[in-house]
Scaffold this motif. Structure first.
Motif, PDB file in Angstrom:
ATOM      1  N   ALA A  87     -53.886 -87.469  39.924  1.00 19.96           N
ATOM      2  CA  ALA A  87     -55.083 -88.216  40.298  1.00 19.96           C
ATOM      3  C   ALA A  87     -54.747 -89.627  40.763  1.00 19.96           C
ATOM      4  O   ALA A  87     -55.385 -90.156  41.680  1.00 19.96           O
ATOM      5  N   GLU A  88     -53.764 -90.252  40.134  1.00 21.01           N
ATOM      6  CA  GLU A  88     -53.420 -91.630  40.506  1.00 21.01           C
ATOM      7  C   GLU A  88     -52.949 -91.722  41.948  1.00 21.01           C
ATOM      8  O   GLU A  88     -53.181 -92.726  42.625  1.00 21.01           O
ATOM      9  N   ALA A  89     -52.297 -90.678  42.429  1.00 20.97           N
ATOM     10  CA  ALA A  89     -51.787 -90.702  43.800  1.00 20.97           C
ATOM     11  C   ALA A  89     -52.902 -90.475  44.821  1.00 20.97           C
ATOM     12  O   ALA A  89     -52.900 -91.078  45.894  1.00 20.97           O
ATOM     13  N   VAL A  90     -53.844 -89.605  44.484  1.00 21.57           N
ATOM     14  CA  VAL A  90     -54.839 -89.231  45.488  1.00 21.57           C
ATOM     15  C   VAL A  90     -56.084 -90.112  45.471  1.00 21.57           C
ATOM     16  O   VAL A  90     -56.783 -90.228  46.482  1.00 21.57           O
ATOM     17  N   LEU A  91     -56.384 -90.738  44.336  1.00 22.41           N
ATOM     18  CA  LEU A  91     -57.622 -91.503  44.227  1.00 22.41           C
ATOM     19  C   LEU A  91     -57.729 -92.614  45.277  1.00 22.41           C
ATOM     20  O   LEU A  91     -58.763 -92.742  45.944  1.00 22.41           O
ATOM     21  N   PRO A  92     -56.708 -93.439  45.472  1.00 20.21           N
ATOM     22  CA  PRO A  92     -56.822 -94.495  46.500  1.00 20.21           C
ATOM     23  C   PRO A  92     -57.047 -93.929  47.910  1.00 20.21           C
ATOM     24  O   PRO A  92     -57.757 -94.523  48.716  1.00 20.21           O
ATOM     25  N   VAL A  93     -56.444 -92.793  48.176  1.00 23.62           N
ATOM     26  CA  VAL A  93     -56.594 -92.183  49.502  1.00 23.62           C
ATOM     27  C   VAL A  93     -58.038 -91.743  49.721  1.00 23.62           C
ATOM     28  O   VAL A  93     -58.624 -91.968  50.795  1.00 23.62           O
ATOM     29  N   LEU A  94     -58.633 -91.130  48.690  1.00 23.26           N
ATOM     30  CA  LEU A  94     -60.000 -90.650  48.821  1.00 23.26           C
ATOM     31  C   LEU A  94     -60.998 -91.804  48.875  1.00 23.26           C
ATOM     32  O   LEU A  94     -62.006 -91.735  49.589  1.00 23.26           O
ATOM     33  N   ILE A  95     -60.721 -92.867  48.136  1.00 22.38           N
ATOM     34  CA  ILE A  95     -61.588 -94.050  48.206  1.00 22.38           C
ATOM     35  C   ILE A  95     -61.553 -94.631  49.611  1.00 22.38           C
ATOM     36  O   ILE A  95     -62.589 -95.017  50.167  1.00 22.38           O
ATOM     37  N   GLU A  96     -60.371 -94.663  50.198  1.00 20.64           N
ATOM     38  CA  GLU A  96     -60.248 -95.138  51.581  1.00 20.64           C
ATOM     39  C   GLU A  96     -61.033 -94.234  52.525  1.00 20.64           C
ATOM     40  O   GLU A  96     -61.663 -94.698  53.483  1.00 20.64           O
ATOM     41  N   GLY A 101     -64.394 -83.207  43.135  1.00 15.77           N
ATOM     42  CA  GLY A 101     -63.456 -82.243  42.569  1.00 15.77           C
ATOM     43  C   GLY A 101     -62.561 -82.825  41.497  1.00 15.77           C
ATOM     44  O   GLY A 101     -62.049 -82.095  40.644  1.00 15.77           O
ATOM     45  N   LEU A 102     -62.359 -84.134  41.521  1.00 21.93           N
ATOM     46  CA  LEU A 102     -61.550 -84.784  40.491  1.00 21.93           C
ATOM     47  C   LEU A 102     -62.295 -84.931  39.173  1.00 21.93           C
ATOM     48  O   LEU A 102     -61.698 -85.197  38.128  1.00 21.93           O
ATOM     49  N   GLY A 103     -63.601 -84.800  39.209  1.00 22.92           N
ATOM     50  CA  GLY A 103     -64.393 -84.902  37.991  1.00 22.92           C
ATOM     51  C   GLY A 103     -64.300 -86.269  37.352  1.00 22.92           C
ATOM     52  O   GLY A 103     -64.298 -87.304  38.030  1.00 22.92           O
ATOM     53  N   ALA A 104     -64.194 -86.291  36.011  1.00 20.56           N
ATOM     54  CA  ALA A 104     -64.178 -87.554  35.269  1.00 20.56           C
ATOM     55  C   ALA A 104     -63.003 -88.443  35.650  1.00 20.56           C
ATOM     56  O   ALA A 104     -63.047 -89.660  35.435  1.00 20.56           O
ATOM     57  N   ARG A 105     -61.942 -87.874  36.236  1.00 25.73           N
ATOM     58  CA  ARG A 105     -60.779 -88.687  36.646  1.00 25.73           C
ATOM     59  C   ARG A 105     -61.170 -89.666  37.754  1.00 25.73           C
ATOM     60  O   ARG A 105     -60.443 -90.622  38.016  1.00 25.73           O
ATOM     61  N   ALA A 106     -62.307 -89.405  38.424  1.00 25.25           N
ATOM     62  CA  ALA A 106     -62.763 -90.293  39.504  1.00 25.25           C
ATOM     63  C   ALA A 106     -64.023 -91.056  39.108  1.00 25.25           C
ATOM     64  O   ALA A 106     -64.770 -91.536  39.958  1.00 25.25           O
ATOM     65  N   GLU A 107     -64.271 -91.216  37.811  1.00 24.42           N
ATOM     66  CA  GLU A 107     -65.496 -91.874  37.366  1.00 24.42           C
ATOM     67  C   GLU A 107     -65.617 -93.296  37.899  1.00 24.42           C
ATOM     68  O   GLU A 107     -66.719 -93.803  38.124  1.00 24.42           O
ATOM     69  N   ALA A 108     -64.499 -93.948  38.135  1.00 25.70           N
ATOM     70  CA  ALA A 108     -64.532 -95.327  38.637  1.00 25.70           C
ATOM     71  C   ALA A 108     -65.183 -95.427  40.016  1.00 25.70           C
ATOM     72  O   ALA A 108     -65.598 -96.519  40.437  1.00 25.70           O
ATOM     73  N   THR A 109     -65.282 -94.305  40.728  1.00 25.29           N
ATOM     74  CA  THR A 109     -65.882 -94.347  42.072  1.00 25.29           C
ATOM     75  C   THR A 109     -67.400 -94.161  42.046  1.00 25.29           C
ATOM     76  O   THR A 109     -68.033 -94.144  43.097  1.00 25.29           O
ATOM     77  N   ALA A 110     -67.988 -94.032  40.855  1.00 29.88           N
ATOM     78  CA  ALA A 110     -69.430 -93.787  40.754  1.00 29.88           C
ATOM     79  C   ALA A 110     -70.255 -94.827  41.512  1.00 29.88           C
ATOM     80  O   ALA A 110     -71.201 -94.458  42.225  1.00 29.88           O
ATOM     81  N   ALA A 162     -71.386 -85.203  43.983  1.00 29.36           N
ATOM     82  CA  ALA A 162     -70.145 -85.814  43.501  1.00 29.36           C
ATOM     83  C   ALA A 162     -70.419 -86.819  42.388  1.00 29.36           C
ATOM     84  O   ALA A 162     -69.640 -86.925  41.423  1.00 29.36           O
ATOM     85  N   LEU A 163     -71.527 -87.577  42.500  1.00 30.65           N
ATOM     86  CA  LEU A 163     -71.864 -88.554  41.463  1.00 30.65           C
ATOM     87  C   LEU A 163     -72.072 -87.862  40.124  1.00 30.65           C
ATOM     88  O   LEU A 163     -71.610 -88.343  39.076  1.00 30.65           O
ATOM     89  N   TRP A 164     -72.758 -86.719  40.154  1.00 29.71           N
ATOM     90  CA  TRP A 164     -72.919 -85.957  38.909  1.00 29.71           C
ATOM     91  C   TRP A 164     -71.574 -85.438  38.404  1.00 29.71           C
ATOM     92  O   TRP A 164     -71.282 -85.482  37.209  1.00 29.71           O
ATOM     93  N   GLU A 165     -70.738 -84.961  39.319  1.00 25.69           N
ATOM     94  CA  GLU A 165     -69.453 -84.392  38.907  1.00 25.69           C
ATOM     95  C   GLU A 165     -68.539 -85.429  38.263  1.00 25.69           C
ATOM     96  O   GLU A 165     -67.790 -85.107  37.337  1.00 25.69           O
ATOM     97  N   VAL A 166     -68.590 -86.666  38.745  1.00 36.52           N
ATOM     98  CA  VAL A 166     -67.680 -87.678  38.184  1.00 36.52           C
ATOM     99  C   VAL A 166     -68.283 -88.389  36.973  1.00 36.52           C
ATOM    100  O   VAL A 166     -67.537 -88.913  36.127  1.00 36.52           O
ATOM    101  N   SER A 167     -69.633 -88.408  36.889  1.00 38.04           N
ATOM    102  CA  SER A 167     -70.266 -89.162  35.797  1.00 38.04           C
ATOM    103  C   SER A 167     -70.888 -88.287  34.724  1.00 38.04           C
ATOM    104  O   SER A 167     -71.084 -88.737  33.588  1.00 38.04           O
ATOM    105  N   GLY A 168     -71.241 -87.055  35.092  1.00 36.03           N
ATOM    106  CA  GLY A 168     -71.898 -86.167  34.142  1.00 36.03           C
ATOM    107  C   GLY A 168     -73.371 -86.449  33.956  1.00 36.03           C
ATOM    108  O   GLY A 168     -74.037 -85.796  33.145  1.00 36.03           O
ATOM    109  N   ARG A 169     -73.942 -87.395  34.722  1.00 34.86           N
ATOM    110  CA  ARG A 169     -75.352 -87.763  34.581  1.00 34.86           C
ATOM    111  C   ARG A 169     -76.159 -87.170  35.744  1.00 34.86           C
ATOM    112  O   ARG A 169     -75.737 -87.247  36.901  1.00 34.86           O
TER     113      ARG A 169
END
Length: 718
Positions: free
Chosen positions: A565-574, A593-602, A623-630
């Motif tokens: 996740a650490e490698a791909v997260l910056p790429v997806l944010i970009e 698809g990253l789920g909670a591993r991408a919660e910082a992008t909420a 995606a917001l639901w998938e990363v935050s669960g809300r």
């Protein structure tokens, strides 16, 4: 005739293909004694002056001269000119249409209005033509009157007066159709028209006329149809079949059983035109098609009447199904061909229990008549899971006809035959021999990968040949066309053993369609998961170009293969800042698809909930639901999109089913239950359809049932 035609400034006007200075020649051609010249002129009028229904200034200038032609009994083929005038003057624009028009379209709307006024002003001539000596003129005049004349009460009275003395049955049917048109256009007269049509539908009249009256009743006053309309129509069809060909005035005309084989076809009517050196025109081709369709029938109008009846019956699915079931049991092959085609239209637009209807369509596959078997296979091809009652018939046809496993085309790549696709879309392993043979062909059918995808695990034995064929492909400008079907099949099978072959294609993608090819290869590697570990270095190299579509696809694949996740997260944010909305959507979906591993992008995803692009809003909500669960922020956005764009419903329902947010009494549950209660398919269109429409709607129904707690899974379509 044509007084003043040369004084019109034709050259200052335009039609669909440029200056209108050729229009006087077309008008004079309509008056020619030469049939070929008349046909060519009529073709030019429809092709340029009235192109696809458009009305230009030159079209308006033609109207007085067309009326001159119609009024002259010495002119031949005047019925065609009456039809042309009806088309030019009969376009309706309601107020809602006009409110949505831009400046150029408003000009066109003004032309339509002027055409309607001009043709309506001269429509009195059609009263005289209703008793013309030329049957073709009498055939066209009733609809012209019903469409264009400003005094519908007079028109309806004339239709009723003319019917008892009209000697030609096809014209009699046109009189009845015109009555239905009057009732539709002038609703205060619907009751009066319905009373007359109901009397015509009584037993004292001939079967063809009764069928026509029932069809028009279905259009303009369906509540006036008899309660046993299916039994009545079935009986009329039996009477039509029982009467020998060439019977009398057509009162009991029958469609004979189709006995001619392929070698007995007299060929298209255009052959005669070619023999005399006449140009092959679109009008001529349409006439030839109509003649070929009607050949051998003494009641060729029956199919049109039944189609009209079906349209009028609308959402009465049970009645329409029963009627088609009866038609499919007919000994008349032509009636069965018509019924197969109409079955497709019914199932495509309406939800219902179609098991028996589909089984009977499947039985037509065994017919020795190629047109009937082919029509049935095309219908079943579009039904996907609904074709299950015909599975054995499909399998038998596939086994009996290996020559039809692959369809060759004059241009473009080969494709799978309809029966093979239909069987594969059922997930039926009996399609495997056909698919295996297709994969061994020099040129693999372009759609073989999609068929493998529907077969799922049953297609696992094909993984080896898919891998081998992919490894043999040359890496040149034709790679995408040759490789994509294979990559799609390997992706569907998650065949990780093919990772080296896929990686070879990824590395050697040519410039031509290279981006498409890399996307297919990356998706295949992602589907392999950890089995594609050999591709990790290549994937890490690709994500070093953030903000590109390839980087986003590579990041998604790397996450599936390596879980970094650490490698791909910056790429997806970009990727969220990509220029094109579809590239942003790819990044959003990958973050989900990253789920909670991408919660910082909420917060970034939340900002997209108000984006102008509806599909991006929906993807961001999911995606917001998938990363935050809300769910509280996401569900309202998805439900709003549900109401705004019906095509987004499958995606929303899939997410609601995963969320479990459709609790009793919730807004989501209300929306889902309303969808399940609808008989109309969510994506049904008037005048058009897509080959996957039924599949998508059945998928929506299944997802709605899954999303509702305690749902039994039963619904209007099972």
């Amino acid at each position: 005739m044509f007084a003043g035609i040369d004084e019109v400034e034709w050259a200052s006007m335009e039609h669909a293909y440029g200056p209108a200075d050729d229009v006087p020649g077309l008008l004079r051609g309509l008056a020619s004694a030469d049939p070929a010249e008349r046909e060519g002129a009529l073709d030019g009028m429809y092709g340029a002056v009235h192109h696809q229904g458009d009305v230009y200034a030159c079209t308006l200038a033609c109207i007085p001269f067309l009326f001159e032609l119609v009024a002259d009994p010495g002119i031949q083929d005047r019925g065609s000119i009456v039809e042309l005038l009806t088309s030019i003057g009969g376009i309706d624009l309601d107020e809602d249409d006009e409110e949505e028009l831009d400046e150029e379209e408003l000009e066109g709307a003004a032309n339509y209005a002027m055409a309607a006024a001009a043709v309506t002003a001269g429509a009195g001539v059609f009263f005289e033509l209703i008793a013309d000596e030329d049957p073709g003129v009498r055939l066209a005049a009733p609809l012209a009157l019903a469409t264009l004349h400003g005094h519908p009460v007079r028109v309806l009275a004339l239709l009723r007066e003319r019917l008892p003395v009209e000697p030609d049955e096809e014209v009699r049917l046109a009189l009845v159709e015109a009555a239905g048109r009057v009732a539709l256009r002038h609703r205060p007269l619907a009751g009066q028209a319905a009373d007359w049509l109901s009397r015509l539908a009584a037993e004292s009249y001939a079967p063809g006329l009764r069928l026509a009256a029932l069809a028009q009743l279905a259009r303009c006053a369906p509540e006036a149809l008899p309660g046993d309309v299916v039994q009545v129509v079935a009986g009329l069809l039996r009477r039509l079949r029982a009467t020998p060909a060439g019977a009398g005035d057509g009162a009991d005309g029958a469609d004979p059983v189709l006995t001619a084989g392929p070698g007995d076809d007299p060929g298209p009517a255009t052959d005669a035109a070619e023999e005399r050196g006449a140009p092959v025109t679109l009008v001529g081709q349409l006439r030839a098609l109509s003649a070929a369709e009607s050949a051998g029938r003494t009641a060729p109008w029956a199919a049109d009447l039944l189609r009209t009846l079906h349209v009028g019956l609308d959402d009465r699915v049970a009645d329409r199904t029963a009627l088609l079931t009866d038609q499919l049991r007919s000994p008349d092959l032509r009636q069965r061909i018509d019924a197969v085609r109409m079955s497709a239209g019914l199932i495509r637009a309406w939800r219902g229990p179609y098991e028996e209807l589909v089984r009977l369509v499947g039985e037509q596959l065994a017919s020795p008549e190629p047109k009937l078997a082919e029509a049935a296979s095309h219908v079943l091809e579009e039904l996907f899971g609904l074709a299950a009652p015909a599975a054995d018939a499909l399998a038998a046809r596939v086994a009996a006809d290996p020559g039809a496993w692959v369809k060759e085309w004059a241009s473009g790549p080969p494709g799978l035959g309809s029966t093979v696709k239909a069987l594969a879309r059922l997930g039926d392993a009996r399609a495997l021999p056909a698919l295996a043979a297709a994969l061994e062909r020099p040129e693999v059918p372009h759609d073989v990968g999609f068929a493998i995808g529907h077969l799922g695990p049953a297609a696992a034995p094909l993984a080896g040949v898919l891998r081998r064929r992919l490894g043999e492909i040359a890496l040149d400008e034709g790679t995408y066309d040759r490789a994509n079907p294979l990559l799609f099949g390997l992706t569907a099978l998650r065949a990780g053993e093919a990772a080296p072959e896929v990686l070879r294609v990824l590395r050697g993608a040519p410039e031509y369609r290279g981006e498409w090819l890399r996307t297919s290869a990356l998706r295949a590697l992602g589907s392999f998961g950890s089995a594609a570990h050999c591709a990790v270095p290549e994937l890490r190299a690709l994500i070093r170009r953030p903000g590109t579509a390839a980087a986003t696809e590579a990041a998604q694949a790397l996450w599936a293969v390596d879980g970094d996740a650490e490698a791909v997260l910056p790429v997806l944010i970009e990727g969220l800042g990509a220029e094109h909305a579809h590239e942003r959507r790819s990044a959003v979906t990958a973050l989900g698809g990253l789920g909670a591993r991408a919660e910082a992008t909420a917060p970034r995803l939340r900002a997209l909930l108000s984006h102008d692009e509806l599909w991006l809003r929906v993807d961001a909500a999911i995606a917001l639901w998938e990363v935050s669960g809300r769910t509280e922020e996401s569900v309202p956005v998805m439900l709003a999109a549900w109401e705004k764009n019906r095509h987004v419903r499958v995606r929303v329902a899939e997410c609601l089913a995963r969320m479990g947010a459709a609790g009793a009494g919730s807004d989501a549950a209300h929306v889902l239950r309303a969808e399940l209660a609808s008989v109309r398919r969510h994506n049904a269109m008037d005048g058009g359809y897509g080959s996957h429409d039924t599949y998508e709607d059945e998928k929506l129904l299944a997802l709605c049932r899954r999303a509702l707690p305690g749902n039994t899974g039963k619904g209007p379509t099972t």
